[in-house]
Scaffold this motif. Structure first.
Motif, PDB file in Angstrom:
ATOM      1  N   SER A 166      14.098   1.118   1.592  1.00  0.00           N
ATOM      2  CA  SER A 166      14.420   1.454   2.986  1.00  0.00           C
ATOM      3  C   SER A 166      13.499   2.563   3.505  1.00  0.00           C
ATOM      4  CB  SER A 166      15.885   1.860   3.115  1.00  0.00           C
ATOM      5  OG  SER A 166      16.144   3.009   2.330  1.00  0.00           O
ATOM      6  N   GLN A 167      13.176   3.529   2.649  1.00  0.00           N
ATOM      7  CA  GLN A 167      12.267   4.602   3.064  1.00  0.00           C
ATOM      8  C   GLN A 167      10.860   4.055   3.300  1.00  0.00           C
ATOM      9  OE1 GLN A 167      12.860   7.146  -0.333  1.00  0.00           O
ATOM     10  NE2 GLN A 167      14.220   8.538   0.810  1.00  0.00           N
ATOM     11  N   ALA A 168      10.425   3.146   2.443  1.00  0.00           N
ATOM     12  CA  ALA A 168       9.094   2.546   2.607  1.00  0.00           C
ATOM     13  C   ALA A 168       9.033   1.726   3.898  1.00  0.00           C
ATOM     14  CB  ALA A 168       8.754   1.681   1.405  1.00  0.00           C
ATOM     15  N   LYS A 169      10.124   1.005   4.204  1.00  0.00           N
ATOM     16  CA  LYS A 169      10.151   0.215   5.445  1.00  0.00           C
ATOM     17  C   LYS A 169      10.175   1.116   6.673  1.00  0.00           C
ATOM     18  CE  LYS A 169      11.960  -4.103   3.711  1.00  0.00           C
ATOM     19  NZ  LYS A 169      12.878  -5.204   3.940  1.00  0.00           N
ATOM     20  N   ASP A 170      10.873   2.237   6.591  1.00  0.00           N
ATOM     21  CA  ASP A 170      10.869   3.194   7.705  1.00  0.00           C
ATOM     22  C   ASP A 170       9.460   3.737   7.947  1.00  0.00           C
ATOM     23  OD1 ASP A 170      13.561   2.939   8.245  1.00  0.00           O
ATOM     24  OD2 ASP A 170      14.141   4.712   7.049  1.00  0.00           O
ATOM     25  N   LYS A 171       8.783   4.048   6.876  1.00  0.00           N
ATOM     26  CA  LYS A 171       7.411   4.553   6.989  1.00  0.00           C
ATOM     27  C   LYS A 171       6.487   3.471   7.567  1.00  0.00           C
ATOM     28  CE  LYS A 171       4.154   7.372   4.533  1.00  0.00           C
ATOM     29  NZ  LYS A 171       3.918   8.230   3.405  1.00  0.00           N
ATOM     30  N   ALA A 172       6.679   2.218   7.150  1.00  0.00           N
ATOM     31  CA  ALA A 172       5.879   1.108   7.678  1.00  0.00           C
ATOM     32  C   ALA A 172       6.133   0.927   9.172  1.00  0.00           C
ATOM     33  CB  ALA A 172       6.197  -0.177   6.920  1.00  0.00           C
ATOM     34  N   PHE A 173       7.403   1.088   9.587  1.00  0.00           N
ATOM     35  CA  PHE A 173       7.717   0.945  11.012  1.00  0.00           C
ATOM     36  C   PHE A 173       7.076   2.055  11.831  1.00  0.00           C
ATOM     37  CE2 PHE A 173      10.393   1.621  14.774  1.00  0.00           C
ATOM     38  CZ  PHE A 173      10.254   0.365  15.357  1.00  0.00           C
TER      39      PHE A 173
ATOM     40  N   GLU B 122       0.831  -1.201   0.000  1.00  0.00           N
ATOM     41  CA  GLU B 122       0.000   0.000   0.000  1.00  0.00           C
ATOM     42  C   GLU B 122       0.871   1.259   0.000  1.00  0.00           C
ATOM     43  OE1 GLU B 122      -2.534  -0.233   3.421  1.00  0.00           O
ATOM     44  OE2 GLU B 122      -3.411  -2.140   2.791  1.00  0.00           O
ATOM     45  N   ILE B 123       1.944   1.248   0.798  1.00  0.00           N
ATOM     46  CA  ILE B 123       2.836   2.408   0.862  1.00  0.00           C
ATOM     47  C   ILE B 123       3.510   2.621  -0.491  1.00  0.00           C
ATOM     48  CG2 ILE B 123       4.946   3.301   1.918  1.00  0.00           C
ATOM     49  CD1 ILE B 123       4.123   1.866   4.495  1.00  0.00           C
TER      50      ILE B 123
ATOM     51  N   GLY C  10       7.868   6.620  -5.798  1.00  0.00           N
ATOM     52  CA  GLY C  10       9.245   7.088  -5.887  1.00  0.00           C
ATOM     53  C   GLY C  10      10.102   6.741  -4.688  1.00  0.00           C
ATOM     54  N   LEU C  11       9.520   6.139  -3.629  1.00  0.00           N
ATOM     55  CA  LEU C  11      10.294   5.852  -2.419  1.00  0.00           C
ATOM     56  C   LEU C  11      11.207   4.650  -2.620  1.00  0.00           C
ATOM     57  CD1 LEU C  11       7.734   6.182   0.539  1.00  0.00           C
ATOM     58  CD2 LEU C  11       9.479   7.799  -0.154  1.00  0.00           C
ATOM     59  N   LYS C  12      12.382   4.716  -1.977  1.00  0.00           N
ATOM     60  CA  LYS C  12      13.274   3.560  -1.949  1.00  0.00           C
ATOM     61  C   LYS C  12      12.686   2.548  -0.968  1.00  0.00           C
ATOM     62  CE  LYS C  12      17.411   6.299  -2.767  1.00  0.00           C
ATOM     63  NZ  LYS C  12      18.674   6.766  -2.206  1.00  0.00           N
TER      64      LYS C  12
END
Length: 112
Positions: free
Chosen positions: A90-97, A79-80, A86-88
């Motif tokens: 690692s950025q998507a995982k940070d947002k998920a966390f 979903e993210i 355009g997110l990398k």
């Protein structure tokens, strides 16, 4: 036996008959419906040990399985990425966390 005693006995007999007639007016009550006793059905549970017996009985208050972060991340990450192409990773995982820290699925947030 005197006339007074005979009259007294007759009065007592008449009173006893009158009370017997009044007591004869009893009502019968319908019998209640008798249900089968299901407390001792042998085929219900075949377990040796408390944990297995409780598992087979099913206590009725089944808890929801606690979601782990990996399960949450697998659910939310697509979903993210769809919202922010355009997110990398690692950025998507940070947002998920960050979302996980506030999520109601997080076991740390369920008691609050």
């Amino acid at each position: 036996v005197t006339q007074a005693e005979i009259a007294r006995r007759q009065a007592l007999m008449a009173a006893a008959k009158a009370t017997a007639k009044k007591g004869a007016k009893t009502e019968t009550v319908a019998a209640p419906k008798i249900e089968e006793n299901t407390n001792r059905q042998a085929a219900d549970v075949d377990a040796s040990g408390i944990d297995s017996a409780l598992g087979q009985l099913g206590t009725g208050s089944e808890e929801k399985k606690k979601m782990t972060y990996k399960d949450y991340e697998a659910k939310v990450l697509p979903e993210i990425q769809a919202e922010n192409p355009g997110l990398k990773m690692s950025q998507a995982k940070d947002k998920a966390f960050k979302m996980w820290e506030r999520a109601p699925e997080n076991p740390k947030n369920q008691d609050k």
